[in-house]
Design an enzyme around this catalytic site. Structure first.
Site, PDB file in Angstrom:
ATOM      1  N   ALA A   1       0.753  -1.146  -0.149  1.00 16.81           N
ATOM      2  CA  ALA A   1       0.205  -0.034  -0.055  1.00 16.81           C
ATOM      3  C   ALA A   1       0.813   1.336   0.039  1.00 16.81           C
ATOM      4  O   ALA A   1       2.087   1.285   0.144  1.00 16.81           O
ATOM      5  CB  ALA A   1      -0.742   0.014   1.198  1.00 16.81           C
ATOM      6  N   GLU A   2       0.247   2.419  -0.346  1.00 15.50           N
ATOM      7  CA  GLU A   2       0.780   3.555  -0.206  1.00 15.50           C
ATOM      8  C   GLU A   2       0.531   4.423   0.852  1.00 15.50           C
ATOM      9  O   GLU A   2      -0.758   4.546   1.125  1.00 15.50           O
ATOM     10  CB  GLU A   2       0.748   4.572  -1.476  1.00 15.50           C
ATOM     11  CG  GLU A   2       1.525   3.856  -2.807  1.00 15.50           C
ATOM     12  CD  GLU A   2       0.953   4.434  -4.132  1.00 15.50           C
ATOM     13  OE1 GLU A   2      -0.044   5.226  -4.135  1.00 15.50           O
ATOM     14  OE2 GLU A   2       1.801   4.090  -4.928  1.00 15.50           O
ATOM     15  N   VAL A   3       0.815   5.157   1.508  1.00 16.81           N
ATOM     16  CA  VAL A   3       0.484   6.111   2.784  1.00 16.81           C
ATOM     17  C   VAL A   3       0.698   7.637   2.323  1.00 16.81           C
ATOM     18  O   VAL A   3       1.729   8.142   1.585  1.00 16.81           O
ATOM     19  CB  VAL A   3       1.327   5.879   3.972  1.00 16.81           C
ATOM     20  CG1 VAL A   3       0.929   6.934   5.076  1.00 16.81           C
ATOM     21  CG2 VAL A   3       1.429   4.617   4.468  1.00 16.81           C
TER      22      VAL A   3
ATOM     23  N   ASP B   1       7.429  -7.738  11.518  1.00 18.99           N
ATOM     24  CA  ASP B   1       8.275  -7.053  10.439  1.00 18.99           C
ATOM     25  C   ASP B   1       8.479  -5.726  11.113  1.00 18.99           C
ATOM     26  O   ASP B   1       8.577  -4.579  10.619  1.00 18.99           O
ATOM     27  CB  ASP B   1       7.173  -6.819   9.357  1.00 18.99           C
ATOM     28  CG  ASP B   1       8.095  -6.337   8.048  1.00 18.99           C
ATOM     29  OD1 ASP B   1       9.276  -6.523   7.951  1.00 18.99           O
ATOM     30  OD2 ASP B   1       7.432  -5.643   7.051  1.00 18.99           O
TER      31      ASP B   1
HETATM   32  N1  ADE Z   1       4.222   6.963   7.201  1.00 17.69           N
HETATM   33  C1  ADE Z   1       3.405   5.878   7.335  1.00 17.69           C
HETATM   34  N2  ADE Z   1       2.634   5.950   8.116  1.00 17.69           N
HETATM   35  C2  ADE Z   1       2.586   7.297   8.657  1.00 17.69           C
HETATM   36  C3  ADE Z   1       1.955   8.019   9.531  1.00 17.69           C
HETATM   37  N3  ADE Z   1       0.865   7.446  10.313  1.00 17.69           N
HETATM   38  N4  ADE Z   1       2.142   9.392   9.769  1.00 17.69           N
HETATM   39  C4  ADE Z   1       3.085   9.778   9.080  1.00 17.69           C
HETATM   40  N5  ADE Z   1       3.992   9.195   8.402  1.00 17.69           N
HETATM   41  C5  ADE Z   1       3.557   7.850   8.024  1.00 17.69           C
END
Ligand code: ADE
Length: 658
Positions: free
Chosen positions: A350-352, A472
């Site tokens: 996934a991408e965040v 992980d």
């Molecule tokens: N990278 C992945 N999850 C994050 C989050 N909740 N806040 C900031 N950077 C992130």
């Protein structure tokens, strides 16, 4: 599509010329247009499903028929649609193509899928369930020794208005054909941080449902029963079409016709008062037993003072008010008003994104949130992570705060919405900052606290909790909060270690994670899968590498080098085989230089790190022990105010100060 159409038309014309118009009328069909989509979730209601497919295709061959393949994947009905040459097998099965409807049949060759073929225009969009007797039946019944699957309400978790009294309707408007004929309908009602939620599913009664074995699944109605020893937790099961839609918290009213048939009216009248007295007496005894037992069993909140409990409770309360929908699933009709801002991370599945959750009518008032977006194909990863987050006992200040999940059907995406932490992940943070001893203790101790909380089978307040392993752990999966404490994120590979896990379930949860951070026994696939402690020991090994990373960027060690991950440069691709050579054959670990012993705290911490990455999993200390060690170490070292914290510039690195 136009080009495809003209190609098909051209081929039809050619056939026409070659075999004559009369032959064409019998065999070729210039209108053979079928739905044609790769596998995707279908919409099912009662005993028919509709493919969510907008692609149509003029079939290349005049003899082609329309075909559909139907199966269940992680509780979701999937359908693939296509043109098909009926002289060839599809998934190893020859299809009957004589019908204008697409009636699914089950083949002995592959009982997990159902197939159908049909000859009407786009006839493979709608599929019907078929029994061996060519009947289409609404309920799970046995026909000629063959059971067809039940149809149940299936929404997983939903917020509900039901307050566990009287008769409630489920909040679910999706009914689904169960994956397996042995499955029955089941529902659970519980509270999540005070809000009632309901779980509606198909479920195999041979397996526990919310940790309980179902005993009432031959009922035709769903009679809710309180789960012993659990407050605000009810479950029921039944085996009739959509029977988990109406949930009886009271006794099910008897059908008067049945009673009249079996009991003469006089007897009935005289029995009623007796029955009432018996029910009252039994309830009194039952409640006495339950409450008495609960009091006896109530665990003492050992080692946790009431203040800590109060803080955690009030944290929960606060986050609840931030996120009214905590742990629910938002359906398309009620999506949150969220505007995606920028991508902040790309993961395996996934991408965040950083995003704005609008708070009022104006654009000015919003809360920053993080949105993890999964493509439709990664449904299983989304569901795993959502299920982990849905456990309200997971909530902890050192675990990423979950807000809600959304099934964005129209965009064909699944979302998880969580708190946003602008300092980003620990690896990025360590690349850009040199930290002082106090920050090392804060980051390290909070990391160990988060892991200890995951692994624990009790909350800090003593409530029972399912132990979870992360599987992980790495600096990329740890976020840095604004107060420089850590929280764990990315639970896509996590596992809930509930007591009823079967040996098969445990055995299927073998080698996962990131090679660089894998414990030797994971690299070798030699974990003792029958012992749930071994999963925790593997997490502790990975945590030790992250603690080493944090320490390597602390000014207390003396000469702070540029950030490097454990076992070499970031860009190096480390595969399992090369890690095996280093970690198992050569027993290599990240370097702890002699200068680290010059600082008492770093010296003590290094010894703990070494215990955590011991080759022998049994010799490793627990995450809770690491928390306690941090307490001892940090109180043994009183760092002189401000002399310990160096900026990147001070230490000769061209990096940003905290
Ligand atoms: N990278 C992945 N999850 C994050 C989050 N909740 N806040 C900031 N950077 C992130």
């Amino acid at each position: 599509m136009e080009r495809l159409g003209s190609v098909a038309f051209g081929s039809v014309l050619l056939v026409c010329l070659l075999s004559g118009a009369s032959a064409l009328l019998q065999t070729a069909n210039p209108d053979r247009v079928c739905k044609s989509c790769d596998p995707q979730p279908a919409n099912c209601k009662a005993y028919q499903c509709i493919a969510n497919c907008s692609m149509i295709k003029s079939c290349p061959s005049p003899n082609d028929v329309c075909a559909a393949v139907w199966w269940r994947k992680a509780g979701v009905v999937m359908m693939e649609t296509k043109c098909h040459d009926p002289t060839q097998p599809l998934r190893g099965v020859m299809l009957d193509n004589s019908s204008s409807d697409c009636v699914l049949s089950i083949s002995d060759k592959n009982p997990n899928i159902r197939l159908c073929a049909c000859t009407g225009r786009e006839c493979n969009e709608h599929v019907l369930l078929k029994t061996p007797d060519d009947q289409i039946l609404p309920t799970s019944v046995t026909i000629g020794g063959f059971r067809i699957p039940q149809i149940c309400m299936f929404c997983d978790f939903e917020i509900t208005m039901c307050n566990a009294t009287g008769v409630c309707e489920s909040s679910c408007n999706i009914s689904s054909i169960c994956e397996n004929p042995s499955e029955v309908c089941a529902s659970a009602w519980m509270r999540n941080n005070g809000s009632p939620i309901m779980d509606t599913v198909c479920h195999n009664p041979a397996l526990p449902f919310h940790g309980q074995y179902l005993t009432d699944y031959s009922n035709t109605f769903c009679q809710m029963k309180k789960v012993k020893g659990m407050e605000d937790f009810y479950i029921c099961s039944c085996n009739a079409e959509e029977c988990n839609d109406l949930l009886y918290f009271t006794d099910v009213p008897p059908d008067p016709r049945d009673i009249e048939k079996t009991l003469p009216p006089v007897l009935l009248v005289s029995l009623v008062p007796v029955l009432i007295v018996v029910v009252v007496l039994l309830s009194a005894v039952y409640y006495y037993c339950v409450f008495h037992q609960e009091n006896l069993k109530a665990p003492k909140t050992k080692g946790i003072d009431s203040e800590t409990c109060a803080i955690i409770m009030s944290d929960d309360d606060r986050s609840d008010s931030n996120s009214a929908n905590a742990n629910s699933l938002n359906h398309n009709t009620e999506l949150l008003p969220i505007q995606l801002d920028a991508i902040v991370g790309i993961g395996r599945f996934a991408e965040v994104y950083r995003a704005k959750l609008k708070q009022g009518a104006t654009d000015e008032s919003f809360q920053m949130v993080a949105v993890k977006i999964f493509p439709y194909e990664e449904y299983a990863s989304w569901k795993t992570e959502w299920e982990i987050f849905s456990d309200s006992e997971l909530r902890h200040e050192n675990v990423l705060q979950f807000l809600t999940a959304e099934d964005r059907k129209i965009e064909r995406r699944y979302w998880l919405i969580t708190a946003y932490h602008e300092r980003g992940n620990l690896q990025e943070f360590l690349m850009q900052h040199v930290i002082g001893w106090d920050e090392l203790c804060r980051l390290g101790m909070s990391l160990a606290r988060g892991v200890a909380h995951l692994h624990a089978d009790r909350t800090p307040c003593g409530r029972p909790k399912v132990a979870i392993v992360h599987r992980d752990l790495k600096s990329v999966n740890v976020l840095v909060k604004s107060d420089l404490s850590c929280c764990l994120c990315d639970f896509g590979l996590s596992l809930r270690l509930h007591n009823s896990m079967t040996p098969e379930e445990l055995a299927n949860s073998g080698q996962v994670g990131t090679a660089r951070y894998m414990a030797p026994e994971v690299l070798e696939s030699r974990m003792d899968l029958e012992n749930i402690e071994s999963f925790k020991q593997a997490d502790v090994y990975s945590m030790a590498l992250v603690l080493w990373e944090i320490t390597s960027r602390c000014s207390a060690i003396g000469d702070v080098r540029e950030y490097e991950p454990p076992f070499g440069k970031l860009k190096d691709h480390l595969c399992v085989e090369s890690m095996k050579d280093d970690v198992i054959r050569d027993r290599l670990r990240p370097e702890i230089p002699a200068t680290w012993t010059n600082h008492t705290g770093v010296h003590l911490l290094s010894s703990t790190i070494e215990e955590c990455w011991d080759h022998d999993p049994e010799a490793r200390v627990t995450a809770q022990c690491v928390v306690e060690r941090f307490g001892e170490i940090s109180s043994a070292v009183i760092s002189p105010l401000n002399t310990d914290t160096k900026s990147a510039q001070d230490s000769g690195n061209d990096e940003e100060e905290i």
